[in-house]
Design an enzyme around this catalytic site. Structure first.
Site, PDB file in Angstrom:
ATOM      1  N   GLU A   5      10.464 -45.304  20.894  1.00 53.35           N
ATOM      2  CA  GLU A   5      10.816 -44.254  19.944  1.00 53.35           C
ATOM      3  C   GLU A   5      12.268 -43.804  20.105  1.00 53.35           C
ATOM      4  OE1 GLU A   5       7.979 -41.102  18.799  1.00 53.35           O
ATOM      5  OE2 GLU A   5       9.483 -39.695  19.590  1.00 53.35           O
ATOM      6  N   GLN A  27      45.641 -36.335   5.061  1.00 51.94           N
ATOM      7  CA  GLN A  27      45.305 -36.965   6.334  1.00 51.94           C
ATOM      8  C   GLN A  27      44.127 -36.283   7.015  1.00 51.94           C
ATOM      9  OE1 GLN A  27      48.595 -37.461   9.006  1.00 51.94           O
ATOM     10  NE2 GLN A  27      47.369 -38.441  10.587  1.00 51.94           N
ATOM     11  N   ARG A  54      37.672 -37.012  -6.036  1.00 45.56           N
ATOM     12  CA  ARG A  54      38.021 -35.590  -6.114  1.00 45.56           C
ATOM     13  C   ARG A  54      39.531 -35.392  -5.961  1.00 45.56           C
ATOM     14  NH1 ARG A  54      36.597 -30.429  -7.701  1.00 45.56           N
ATOM     15  NH2 ARG A  54      36.925 -28.895  -6.043  1.00 45.56           N
TER      16      ARG A  54
END
Length: 384
Positions: free
Chosen positions: A247, A284, A273
């Site tokens: 798991e 940056q 955008r």
């Protein structure tokens, strides 16, 4: 050292990714959330069974796909990336690694033949019932008891935070058969969740992953026959650790897939955008944040694959698994947070859906052993 995938492995990934996208489609902005868990659905569960996620690592003779740890992780990585619902993928992972795998490894031939094919197909849902209200990380303090009786045992006690508990048909649980022996006195059992003496609590209201319901499970003089013991009496600790190795390693591959999707979305958003007359990608600070997201997922991926390699080759995997789980879970939270910040106000709204990735990721710092427990495991392996 080989870093490539064979044609068979790549085809398996591509097919699982396409199947997950078809079964759990994302909506465009303005529709439902992009990445949101809903209530547990049997239709989605059956879809996961059809694409092999519910029995990926179970031997083929019992209806599984017979994959090793690395190929199993890669499958969950694809499903995690392609599915709009991380909750149901997490439910599948809990079902497979913490319940089906202990049955496959430690169950009697009769138990394997009776349960595993139906667990792999999705006809049955399995849950792991280990944690208790007063025994979380310290599993040596389990209060649930298994008292010897004619032909089997009587279980008494309460388990908590049982993932899949409210919808489970099969429970893998752990109880003390020798309280004086501590963790050496634990025994693992497979229990019919519909048996007399099994009481299932109401689903917990959770921060995320709501399509993987969790609840308390109470045992009140629940009879389990001798054939329901996984392994041998007193071997419960070893059974549990075996399941947790799988798991802690393979389950967190689904979060790698989610992070891959978040990076893709962040890149697309930064290109599209515009602010102050420039694309976000030209700032940056934005590009650095996306690179950090990519760095995290690739670092966690390498650790996870290394842990899978240890399982597949029979190497002791405790250290590799602990480091892998720690890296993947922390990366999932950090990168989901970065994604929310990159999307700004939209990232905070449920309409965009990015915030759901963050809510789903937080639990990874807790389940399968908390981050602090992973550090302790690693420290012990390092000889500290």
């Amino acid at each position: 050292m080989e870093f490539g995938w064979t044609p068979v492995q790549q085809r398996r990934y591509d097919e699982a990714l396409a199947a997950a996208r078809a079964a759990f489609p994302r909506q465009d902005r303005g529709g439902n959330a992009w990445h949101e868990s809903g209530p547990f659905g049997k239709e989605g569960w059956q879809a996961l069974g059809a694409l092999g996620a519910l029995g990926a690592s179970v031997p083929t003779q019992y209806g599984g796909r017979g994959l090793g740890a690395l190929d199993t992780a890669r499958l969950f990585e694809a499903v995690g990336r392609g599915s709009a619902d991380s909750g149901v993928v997490f439910a599948a992972a809990a079902h497979l690694f913490a319940a089906a795998m202990p049955i496959a490894e430690f169950g009697s031939p009769a138990v394997r033949e009776r349960l595993l094919p139906r667990l792999c197909s999705g006809d049955l849902v399995a849950a792991n019932a280990m944690t208790e209200p007063e025994a979380g990380s310290d599993v040596s303090q389990l209060a649930t008891t298994a008292t010897r009786t004619e032909g089997g045992y009587l279980l008494n006690g309460t388990k908590s935070f049982v993932s899949n508990g409210p919808v489970a048909d099969v429970l893998v649980t752990y109880a003390s058969t020798d309280p004086a022996a501590g963790h050496l006195g634990l025994t693992a059992f497979v229990v019919d969740a519909h048996s007399a003496g099994v009481l299932t609590g109401q689903p917990f209201a959770k921060l995320g992953m709501t399509s993987c319901p969790a609840s308390q499970i109470e045992f009140r003089d629940c009879f389990v026959p001798d054939g329901a013991v996984l392994g041998a009496p007193g071997q419960g600790g070893a059974v549990f650790q075996h399941s947790m190795t799988w798991e802690r390693t393979c389950l967190f591959a689904l979060f790698l897939g989610v992070q891959d999707e978040l990076v893709d979305r962040a890149v697309a958003h930064a290109r599209r955008r515009r602010q102050f007359g420039k694309r976000l990608a030209e700032f940056q600070s934005v590009s650095d944040r996306i690179v950090d997201m990519k760095l995290r997922v690739e670092g966690a991926r390498l650790l996870l694959y290394r842990a899978c390699w240890a399982i597949d080759t029979g190497e002791r995997a405790v250290l590799a698994s602990a480091l892998s789980k720690l890296a993947a879970s922390q990366a999932a939270v950090a990168s989901a947070t970065d994604a929310v910040l990159l999307f700004g106000g939209r990232g905070y709204t449920r309409e965009e859906g990015v915030e759901a990735a963050l809510r789903d990721a937080v639990g990874g710092l807790i389940f399968s052993g908390t981050s602090d427990i992973q550090r302790q495991l690693a420290a012990v392996e390092l000889g500290l």
